[in-house]
Design a protein around this motif. Structure first.
Motif, PDB file in Angstrom:
ATOM      1  N   LEU A  21       2.640  10.824   3.464  1.00 24.90           N
ATOM      2  CA  LEU A  21       3.667  10.984   4.490  1.00 24.90           C
ATOM      3  C   LEU A  21       4.291   9.637   4.848  1.00 24.90           C
ATOM      4  O   LEU A  21       5.516   9.499   4.950  1.00 24.90           O
ATOM      5  CB  LEU A  21       3.064  11.645   5.741  1.00 24.90           C
ATOM      6  N   PHE A  22       3.432   8.634   5.014  1.00 30.43           N
ATOM      7  CA  PHE A  22       3.953   7.306   5.345  1.00 30.43           C
ATOM      8  C   PHE A  22       4.747   6.730   4.175  1.00 30.43           C
ATOM      9  O   PHE A  22       5.829   6.155   4.341  1.00 30.43           O
ATOM     10  CB  PHE A  22       2.809   6.366   5.717  1.00 30.43           C
ATOM     11  N   ALA A  23       4.196   6.929   2.967  1.00 29.27           N
ATOM     12  CA  ALA A  23       4.826   6.350   1.778  1.00 29.27           C
ATOM     13  C   ALA A  23       6.190   6.971   1.504  1.00 29.27           C
ATOM     14  O   ALA A  23       7.069   6.318   0.932  1.00 29.27           O
ATOM     15  CB  ALA A  23       3.911   6.525   0.570  1.00 29.27           C
ATOM     16  N   GLN A  24       6.367   8.205   1.906  1.00 23.06           N
ATOM     17  CA  GLN A  24       7.676   8.829   1.710  1.00 23.06           C
ATOM     18  C   GLN A  24       8.729   8.154   2.577  1.00 23.06           C
ATOM     19  O   GLN A  24       9.901   8.087   2.222  1.00 23.06           O
ATOM     20  CB  GLN A  24       7.616  10.317   2.031  1.00 23.06           C
ATOM     21  N   LEU A  25       8.305   7.677   3.724  1.00 23.82           N
ATOM     22  CA  LEU A  25       9.242   7.007   4.618  1.00 23.82           C
ATOM     23  C   LEU A  25       9.351   5.529   4.304  1.00 23.82           C
ATOM     24  O   LEU A  25      10.420   4.927   4.416  1.00 23.82           O
ATOM     25  CB  LEU A  25       8.793   7.199   6.069  1.00 23.82           C
ATOM     26  N   PHE A  26       8.217   4.927   3.948  1.00 26.29           N
ATOM     27  CA  PHE A  26       8.192   3.500   3.644  1.00 26.29           C
ATOM     28  C   PHE A  26       7.506   3.291   2.301  1.00 26.29           C
ATOM     29  O   PHE A  26       6.320   3.004   2.235  1.00 26.29           O
ATOM     30  CB  PHE A  26       7.453   2.734   4.754  1.00 26.29           C
ATOM     31  N   PRO A  27       8.262   3.452   1.226  1.00 24.64           N
ATOM     32  CA  PRO A  27       7.662   3.320  -0.109  1.00 24.64           C
ATOM     33  C   PRO A  27       7.046   1.941  -0.345  1.00 24.64           C
ATOM     34  O   PRO A  27       6.092   1.809  -1.101  1.00 24.64           O
ATOM     35  CB  PRO A  27       8.852   3.546  -1.046  1.00 24.64           C
ATOM     36  N   MET A  28       7.580   0.915   0.297  1.00 23.63           N
ATOM     37  CA  MET A  28       7.042  -0.434   0.115  1.00 23.63           C
ATOM     38  C   MET A  28       7.464  -1.297   1.291  1.00 23.63           C
ATOM     39  O   MET A  28       8.613  -1.709   1.394  1.00 23.63           O
ATOM     40  CB  MET A  28       7.580  -1.039  -1.189  1.00 23.63           C
ATOM     41  N   ASN A  29       6.536  -1.562   2.178  1.00 24.82           N
ATOM     42  CA  ASN A  29       6.860  -2.453   3.298  1.00 24.82           C
ATOM     43  C   ASN A  29       5.804  -3.544   3.432  1.00 24.82           C
ATOM     44  O   ASN A  29       5.187  -3.726   4.467  1.00 24.82           O
ATOM     45  CB  ASN A  29       7.053  -1.678   4.613  1.00 24.82           C
ATOM     46  N   ALA A  30       5.607  -4.239   2.315  1.00 22.02           N
ATOM     47  CA  ALA A  30       4.612  -5.314   2.282  1.00 22.02           C
ATOM     48  C   ALA A  30       5.229  -6.603   1.759  1.00 22.02           C
ATOM     49  O   ALA A  30       5.883  -6.621   0.716  1.00 22.02           O
ATOM     50  CB  ALA A  30       3.436  -4.912   1.398  1.00 22.02           C
ATOM     51  N   ARG A  31       4.995  -7.680   2.486  1.00 22.52           N
ATOM     52  CA  ARG A  31       5.409  -8.999   2.009  1.00 22.52           C
ATOM     53  C   ARG A  31       4.415  -9.454   0.932  1.00 22.52           C
ATOM     54  O   ARG A  31       3.208  -9.205   1.057  1.00 22.52           O
ATOM     55  CB  ARG A  31       5.388  -9.993   3.172  1.00 22.52           C
ATOM     56  N   PRO A  32       4.896 -10.134  -0.103  1.00 23.80           N
ATOM     57  CA  PRO A  32       3.967 -10.644  -1.123  1.00 23.80           C
ATOM     58  C   PRO A  32       3.002 -11.677  -0.527  1.00 23.80           C
ATOM     59  O   PRO A  32       3.287 -12.288   0.499  1.00 23.80           O
ATOM     60  CB  PRO A  32       4.899 -11.307  -2.145  1.00 23.80           C
ATOM     61  N   VAL A  33       1.872 -11.877  -1.208  1.00 19.83           N
ATOM     62  CA  VAL A  33       0.904 -12.869  -0.728  1.00 19.83           C
ATOM     63  C   VAL A  33       1.514 -14.265  -0.833  1.00 19.83           C
ATOM     64  O   VAL A  33       2.324 -14.549  -1.714  1.00 19.83           O
ATOM     65  CB  VAL A  33      -0.426 -12.799  -1.517  1.00 19.83           C
ATOM     66  N   GLN A  34       1.101 -15.104   0.094  1.00 20.24           N
ATOM     67  CA  GLN A  34       1.637 -16.460   0.211  1.00 20.24           C
ATOM     68  C   GLN A  34       0.564 -17.489  -0.161  1.00 20.24           C
ATOM     69  O   GLN A  34      -0.631 -17.214  -0.096  1.00 20.24           O
ATOM     70  CB  GLN A  34       2.102 -16.697   1.658  1.00 20.24           C
ATOM     71  N   ALA A  35       1.015 -18.668  -0.528  1.00 17.15           N
ATOM     72  CA  ALA A  35       0.075 -19.714  -0.954  1.00 17.15           C
ATOM     73  C   ALA A  35      -0.829 -20.139   0.198  1.00 17.15           C
ATOM     74  O   ALA A  35      -0.396 -20.233   1.352  1.00 17.15           O
ATOM     75  CB  ALA A  35       0.858 -20.915  -1.470  1.00 17.15           C
ATOM     76  N   LEU A  36      -2.087 -20.401  -0.135  1.00 15.51           N
ATOM     77  CA  LEU A  36      -3.027 -20.862   0.889  1.00 15.51           C
ATOM     78  C   LEU A  36      -2.748 -22.311   1.273  1.00 15.51           C
ATOM     79  O   LEU A  36      -3.000 -22.719   2.409  1.00 15.51           O
ATOM     80  CB  LEU A  36      -4.463 -20.738   0.381  1.00 15.51           C
ATOM     81  N   ASN A  37      -2.285 -23.113   0.331  1.00 11.69           N
ATOM     82  CA  ASN A  37      -2.000 -24.529   0.605  1.00 11.69           C
ATOM     83  C   ASN A  37      -3.186 -25.238   1.243  1.00 11.69           C
ATOM     84  O   ASN A  37      -3.047 -25.983   2.205  1.00 11.69           O
ATOM     85  CB  ASN A  37      -0.759 -24.662   1.522  1.00 11.69           C
TER      86      ASN A  37
END
Ligand SMILES: [Zn+2]
Length: 343
Positions: free
Chosen positions: A319-335
């Motif tokens: 149900l959530f995926a139908q509304l938001f197929p992809m709402n994730a920022r890619p992983v970022q460098a730890l630095n």
């Protein structure tokens, strides 16, 4: 992702919510402290907003999706995040962009003339790689050195004793909003987390699909971000990883009250939400300093990622995926950041 008709049960819940409140709209969730102040005027339930589509589950989903898409452009409203759970707001926290500004529910929103301000998204020309170009205040999204989310690799974590997270939760009311980026629950005051000598009030929680975090190269179907703030305005976010499996009672309650139109807010009955229903039994966690995972990507956020995932059913996930197929920022460098792993 293929858009297949949602299972009847999930849609019945959706339809029940639709019929009960008459509000139609979307969701939005991410670590942005887009918690609207308690003084925000409630949205009057537009009782006649439910169209004939209520007899056709797929039509309802289509309408929700259309509503989400329609908010990608001119209808965005940006507000300064107000205080709801503490005095002395911190400047950084206050400048966060809020997408929770309630608006009158309308099934068809006319674009505001002349207000063609592009809004950030998760793909395309306004996707994560371009957030910093959109506004000067989003600069940290590109130049920040302590950004979230991150990939947690236990081969590189600092291992040792860690203090337990002390949650103080009580059944609470609040409201569910669809900010166009996620579904978010703004909670009434009364829930707190004490860690590292400070007590943080839980302001809101929201969801990402898939999970933004990765652990030991593993991804997860979803994650819930519990956004807390202390009296100094500092933010602490608890991430609860989510795998497919048994249905989750709290998610069921939230989905039942899901707003269907972007910007809409659906009130929750008092005492409905008990955060204990969302947290895993095993409360060991990873801890590190990071940022909001949405513009303006503000840093100085204390992150705790719970090691044990919880589950939602595949229907809840779908149900959530139908509304938001992809709402994730890619992983970022730890630095060079330290990720602490409590044993
Ligand atoms: Zn988040």
């Amino acid at each position: 992702m293929p858009q297949r008709p949602a299972p009847a049960t999930a849609l019945h819940a959706l339809l029940a919510a639709l019929c009960a409140c008459g509000a139609a709209s979307v969701f939005a969730a991410d670590p942005t402290p887009s918690h609207a102040p308690a003084s925000t005027p409630p949205v009057a339930p537009p009782a006649q907003a439910t169209p004939p589509a209520s007899g056709n589950p797929q039509a309802v989903i289509d309408r929700i999706k259309a509503a989400i898409e329609s908010r990608q452009g001119p209808n965005k409203v940006q507000v300064i995040v107000g205080e709801s759970a503490g005095p002395a707001p911190h400047a950084a926290a206050k400048t966060a962009t809020a997408h929770a500004q309630p608006r009158k529910a309308r099934l068809h929103k006319a674009p505001a003339a002349g207000a063609h301000e592009a809004h950030w998204s998760y793909a395309g020309p306004h996707g994560p790689e371009h957030w910093a170009e959109m506004k000067p205040e989003f600069g940290a999204c590109a130049t920040g050195q302590r950004q979230s989310p991150v990939h947690i690799d236990e081969a590189g974590t600092l291992q040792g004793p860690a203090e337990p997270l002390v949650f103080n939760h009580q059944p609470s009311g609040g409201s569910v909003i669809n900010n166009g980026h996620t579904i978010q629950v703004d909670l009434d005051a009364g829930n707190a987390l004490t860690v590292r000598g400070s007590t943080y009030q839980l302001l809101q929680f929201h969801f990402h699909h898939p999970a933004e975090e990765k652990v030991n190269h593993k991804g997860f179907a979803m994650v819930a971000h519990l956004v807390h703030k202390n009296d100094q305005g500092q933010l602490a976010v608890v991430a609860v990883l989510i795998d497919p499996g048994t249905a989750n009672d709290l998610v069921h309650k939230v989905w039942t009250h899901m707003p269907l139109d972007t910007g809409d807010r659906v009130p929750l009955p008092p005492g409905l939400i008990d955060m204990k229903e969302l947290l895993p039994q095993d409360q060991r966690y990873y801890q590190f300093m990071g940022s909001l995972t949405t513009p303006p990507c503000t840093e100085g956020v204390l992150w705790m990622v719970m090691k044990q995932p919880v589950t939602v059913s595949r229907e809840q996930l779908k149900l959530f995926a139908q509304l938001f197929p992809m709402n994730a920022r890619p992983v970022q460098a730890l630095n060079g950041r330290v990720v602490r792993e409590g044993k």
